[in-house]
Structure formats: C-alpha cells, structure tokens
Design an enzyme around this catalytic site. Structure first.
Site, short mmCIF file in Angstrom:
data_model
loop_
_atom_site.label_atom_id
_atom_site.label_comp_id
_atom_site.label_asym_id
_atom_site.label_seq_id
_atom_site.Cartn_x
_atom_site.Cartn_y
_atom_site.Cartn_z
N GLY A 15 9.79 1.11 9.67
CA GLY A 15 11.07 0.74 9.07
C GLY A 15 11.02 -0.44 8.11
O GLY A 15 12.05 -1.08 7.86
N LYS A 16 9.85 -0.73 7.54
CA LYS A 16 9.74 -1.86 6.61
C LYS A 16 10.64 -1.69 5.39
O LYS A 16 11.27 -2.66 4.95
CB LYS A 16 8.30 -2.03 6.13
CG LYS A 16 7.32 -2.57 7.14
CD LYS A 16 6.01 -2.95 6.49
CE LYS A 16 5.40 -1.84 5.66
NZ LYS A 16 5.06 -0.65 6.44
N THR A 17 10.68 -0.49 4.84
CA THR A 17 11.47 -0.28 3.62
C THR A 17 12.96 -0.44 3.89
O THR A 17 13.69 -1.03 3.10
CB THR A 17 11.16 1.11 3.02
OG1 THR A 17 9.75 1.21 2.78
CG2 THR A 17 11.90 1.29 1.71
N LYS A 33 7.68 -4.08 -4.74
CA LYS A 33 6.59 -3.53 -3.93
C LYS A 33 5.39 -3.39 -4.86
O LYS A 33 5.30 -2.43 -5.62
CB LYS A 33 6.96 -2.18 -3.32
CG LYS A 33 5.79 -1.59 -2.51
CD LYS A 33 6.24 -0.67 -1.41
CE LYS A 33 5.04 -0.24 -0.57
NZ LYS A 33 5.43 0.48 0.64
N ASP A 44 9.04 3.82 -2.58
CA ASP A 44 9.89 2.91 -1.80
C ASP A 44 10.83 2.15 -2.73
O ASP A 44 11.98 1.87 -2.36
CB ASP A 44 9.03 1.94 -1.00
CG ASP A 44 8.26 2.65 0.11
OD1 ASP A 44 8.72 3.71 0.56
OD2 ASP A 44 7.20 2.14 0.52
N GLY A 103 5.21 -5.10 1.70
CA GLY A 103 3.80 -4.78 1.78
C GLY A 103 3.55 -3.31 2.07
O GLY A 103 4.47 -2.51 2.21
N ALA A 104 2.28 -2.97 2.15
CA ALA A 104 1.85 -1.61 2.49
C ALA A 104 1.28 -1.62 3.90
O ALA A 104 0.31 -2.33 4.17
CB ALA A 104 0.80 -1.12 1.48
N GLY A 105 1.88 -0.85 4.80
CA GLY A 105 1.38 -0.82 6.16
C GLY A 105 1.53 -2.16 6.85
O GLY A 105 2.52 -2.87 6.66
#
Length: 210
Positions: A15-17, A33, A44, A103-105
């Site tokens: 659920g970062k986005t 991003k 995203d 970030g990514a992951g």
C-alpha cells in the site's frame, strides 16, 4: 526547501502508493517516483495524479521508467542501463512545497550492483514514512525494516498501517519505538474521495511528526 518525505515499506504490495497519495494530499505536497519498474497497467505516478483533489500538487515525471515489472536493478539491466543513486539525488525536483517521494519495494531492494533503496534515502537526506500492511508475519518484516533504518541512521517519522490484524500495529510501534502516524482502513474503492477523507484524518499527525 524542507527535507523530502520518502515513502517506503516492509515489502511489495503493502500500500505504499495509496499512502503516498494520502500523504501528498494531506500536505498538499508535490509527488515524485524516480524509479518505476513496469508500466503496462499504468504507472504509480498516473494513479496518484488521478487521486489528488487539491490544486497545488505537481506530479513530477519519473527519472527511470523501466518496462519490466521486476526489481529495479534487473529491469534496468534488461534495458542496458544502470540506475545511478547520486544522479537521482541530484535530480530532486525543486519546489517551495513539501516533496513526497515514493520508493520501489522495500529498503533492501537493489537499485544497482552496489546500492539499495536505503542508500538512496540516505543520499537524499529524506525523512522516512514506513508503511506496513497488517498480515500474519508483518511483525517480523516490520521489525527488520526498522532495524535497517536504525543501522543506517535513517531519519524515520513513524508508521502508517494498512488493514487491521489483531493488535499488530501496537506491537510494531512498541518493539520499534516509533510513533503511529495513522492507520488506513481497508477499502474496496480507493477513489479520490477515500484519499481525501484519509488525508484529513492523517494530516494532524503528519504535521506533528514531520
């Protein structure tokens, strides 16, 4: 310009986005991003732009837009390029408003052969918002994430949690000694209205801790 806020989490698909959109809306911040790996179903950045209600936010374009939905270092290698952490840090968009970076992951996702997402955060001097989704096993993943932050001296504002599972968020806050910035309930429709509502709830704590 205030230090950027970096949204990272305990893994992928937590659920970062969504949290990035809510934080961006709450602070009427800009969003960036820098590394997008995989965009066949949209990026995203596009998703966040659709969910923002305020008239101030600028969604900045990605610095690396990679086709393969994989770890960024692998996706970049497939295209014959190498992600440069210093290049990303030097390319932070300038703005008078707060900047939210997604970030990514998670923290230990490699960006190249030597450096990880955590290295990028440190290079940027960003303040970290950690995202945890409540599920069986998330205590372990959350504590490991916090341990990496501690070992690398990252500046962490606190946790934002998704979903509900027992008293996990209280346990994680206790063991990591980091504040809970907010808890996002499950929603089958994370539309613009939902993001705006959650931003109003999260805003006071964000302004307190960031």
């Amino acid at each position: 310009m205030p230090a950027p806020i970096f949204i990272t989490g305990i893994g992928t698909g937590i659920g970062k986005t969504l949290v990035a959109a809510i934080v961006t809306e709450a602070l009427q911040a800009d969003y960036w991003k820098p590394v997008q790996a995989g965009f066949a179903e949209g990026t995203d950045s596009e998703w966040v732009k659709e969910k923002i209600s305020n008239k101030y936010t600028i969604v900045h374009p990605e610095l690396y837009r990679l086709k393969l939905p994989a770890s960024p270092h692998i996706a970049a290698r497939e295209e014959g390029i190498e992600i440069n952490v210093s290049h990303i840090a030097a390319a932070i968009p300038s703005a008078s408003r707060q900047l939210v970076i997604e970030g990514a992951g998670g923290l230990m996702v490699p960006l190249n052969k030597q450096e990880f997402v955590a290295d990028l955060i440190r290079e940027m001097g960003a303040k970290v918002v950690l995202v945890s989704r409540n599920y069986l096993g998330s205590i372990n993943h959350s504590l490991l994430t916090a341990a990496v932050c501690n070992s690398m001296g990252l500046n962490v504002a606190g946790w934002v949690f998704n979903d509900n599972y027992g008293s996990y968020q209280e346990e994680i806050a206790h063991w990591t000694n980091l504040p809970v910035l907010g808890s996002i309930p499950f929603s089958a429709s994370c539309d613009r209205t939902f993001v705006e509502q959650q931003a109003m709830l999260l805003g006071p704590n964000l302004k307190k801790w960031i």
